[in-house]
Scaffold this motif. Structure first.
Motif, mmCIF file in Angstrom:
data_model
loop_
_atom_site.group_PDB
_atom_site.id
_atom_site.type_symbol
_atom_site.label_atom_id
_atom_site.label_comp_id
_atom_site.label_asym_id
_atom_site.label_seq_id
_atom_site.Cartn_x
_atom_site.Cartn_y
_atom_site.Cartn_z
ATOM 1 N N ASN A 7 166.432 34.547 130.855
ATOM 2 C CA ASN A 7 165.545 33.279 131.537
ATOM 3 C C ASN A 7 165.013 32.479 130.406
ATOM 4 O O ASN A 7 164.398 31.555 130.621
ATOM 5 N N ILE A 8 164.696 33.206 129.231
ATOM 6 C CA ILE A 8 163.837 32.327 128.051
ATOM 7 C C ILE A 8 164.881 31.815 126.912
ATOM 8 O O ILE A 8 164.390 31.305 126.022
ATOM 9 N N ARG A 9 166.207 31.998 127.340
ATOM 10 C CA ARG A 9 167.247 31.381 126.329
ATOM 11 C C ARG A 9 167.105 29.736 126.263
ATOM 12 O O ARG A 9 167.318 29.194 125.045
ATOM 13 N N GLU A 10 166.588 29.027 127.419
ATOM 14 C CA GLU A 10 166.610 27.849 127.230
ATOM 15 C C GLU A 10 165.337 27.191 127.024
ATOM 16 O O GLU A 10 165.121 26.037 127.169
ATOM 17 N N VAL A 11 164.263 27.985 126.679
ATOM 18 C CA VAL A 11 162.758 27.468 126.545
ATOM 19 C C VAL A 11 162.898 26.910 124.884
ATOM 20 O O VAL A 11 163.675 27.215 124.223
ATOM 21 N N ASP A 12 161.698 25.787 124.810
ATOM 22 C CA ASP A 12 161.786 25.194 123.464
ATOM 23 C C ASP A 12 160.909 26.283 122.599
ATOM 24 O O ASP A 12 161.166 25.940 121.361
ATOM 25 N N ALA A 13 160.053 26.960 123.280
ATOM 26 C CA ALA A 13 159.359 27.851 122.359
ATOM 27 C C ALA A 13 158.752 28.957 123.269
ATOM 28 O O ALA A 13 158.770 28.969 124.323
#
Length: 366
Positions: free
Chosen positions: A91-97
């Motif tokens: 789920n956090i592979r696409e986050v900016d930071a």
């Protein structure tokens, strides 16, 4: 902007997530939107658009937004199936930071998963799980490229990059500290892997209420987090998740009084937004009119046509000129026409680099 929140169980991660999303929604009168149980969209508090809204008697004020993704508490061995954490890492592979919540408070009523308070060890535990998850991604790509690399020079070059990156991670390094070759292909491949350890990190040092007034200056746990962050070029903000939860229940006036009583000038959400914008090199430009006043988030150094593209692709494609005035100058003049009479509204072309607080009217033709 999209931020992923990670941390061990019982460090205050979910308390912080719940309070930030609620406080952020209320402070800017933006409806809190739950996409699924662990994703929340929050308005970025920005006095500038409120003041512009008053100036223009606008029908609608739209703030910039941040999307928070809360990951279930990671535990040692998550990458090998321990606990629930690893299934959420995708789920956090696409986050900016990444916002990494670290426990920096003692409380005998809240059990630490590893039995004692040690921020350095806790950071290492989470980082290792992120590293293991990234190694898995690289191994899958290596398996795919290996056979063809013998016959294809480009793939052979990518194979060298993959093996170098994997060795760096296996030695305990984060992808963001890997020395990337000065090569366009390598940069594109690296970006495409979307590695968790390549993402900029903000450490949220979660402290007890007593440590808030001096920003954790006398807390040795906070000192160790700051030392770690400095070594890797990360940001740190000190927060008390428990206090944030209390703040989130208050309206704006009560919130201001509560913060003043604590000797604080800003909430944890404000600190996090500042740290995020600083780390990611972001600024906001503004658009204003009777129908809507709105804040738009862009990277520092963005030129006028690309900023226009944030509003609509047609604006970028048919960009002609941009009418630009500083937000403070516009407020002081009282209207755009008065600002034009004073000669402080610029007519800028394609090479103009947008500044934080610019109020822009784009001229375009498609």
């Amino acid at each position: 902007m999209k931020l992923g929140i990670v941390g061990l169980p019982n460090v205050g991660k979910s308390t912080l997530f719940n309070s930030l999303t609620k406080a952020g929604a209320e402070s800017a009168n933006y409806p809190f939107c739950t996409i699924d149980p662990n994703v929340g969209i929050v308005a970025v508090p920005d006095e500038r658009i409120k003041k512009l809204g008053d100036l223009y008697h606008t029908k609608k004020v739209t703030p910039a937004t941040i999307e928070f993704v809360d990951i279930a508490g990671l535990v040692k061995g998550a990458s090998k199936g321990e606990g629930l954490g690893n299934q959420f890492l995708a789920n956090i592979r696409e986050v900016d930071a990444i916002v990494h919540v670290v426990r920096c408070f003692e409380d005998t009523n809240i059990v630490h998963v590893d039995g004692s308070i040690d921020p350095g060890r806790d950071i290492e535990t989470i980082n290792l799980e992120l590293i293991f998850s990234d190694i898995e991604i690289l191994e899958r790509r290596i398996a795919k490229v290996a056979k063809q690399a013998r016959m294809d020079k480009t793939l052979a070059k990518e194979m060298d990059l993959l093996e170098g990156l994997k060795a760096h991670l296996e030695a305990g390094g984060m992808a963001r500290t890997f020395e990337l070759p000065e090569d366009e292909d390598a940069e594109l491949w690296y970006k495409g892997y979307n590695l968790l350890t390549a993402k900029p990190t903000i450490y949220a040092a979660n402290v007890a209420e007593d440590d808030l007034a001096d920003d954790g200056a006398n807390n040795p746990y906070v000192a160790s987090v700051r030392e770690k962050a400095k070594a890797e070029g990360s940001e740190v903000f000190v927060v008390c998740a428990q206090i944030e939860q209390e703040i989130s229940e208050l309206d704006d006036d009560e919130k201001a009084m509560f913060l003043e009583d604590l000797g604080l000038t800003e909430s944890g959400l404000d600190k996090l937004i500042k740290a995020s914008y600083s780390l990611l090199g972001l600024i906001s430009f503004l658009t204003a009119g009777e129908d809507e006043c709105r804040a738009w988030t862009i990277k520092k150094g963005t030129k006028a046509p690309q900023a226009a593209g944030k509003i609509h692709t047609d604006f970028e494609r048919g960009f002609i000129k941009a009418e630009v005035v500083n937000y403070q100058d516009l407020l002081e003049c009282g209207s755009l026409s008065a600002a034009k009479e004073k000669g402080i509204v610029g007519l800028e072309g394609k090479e103009y680099v947008v500044k934080d607080g610019d109020v822009i009217l784009f001229r375009f033709n498609v």
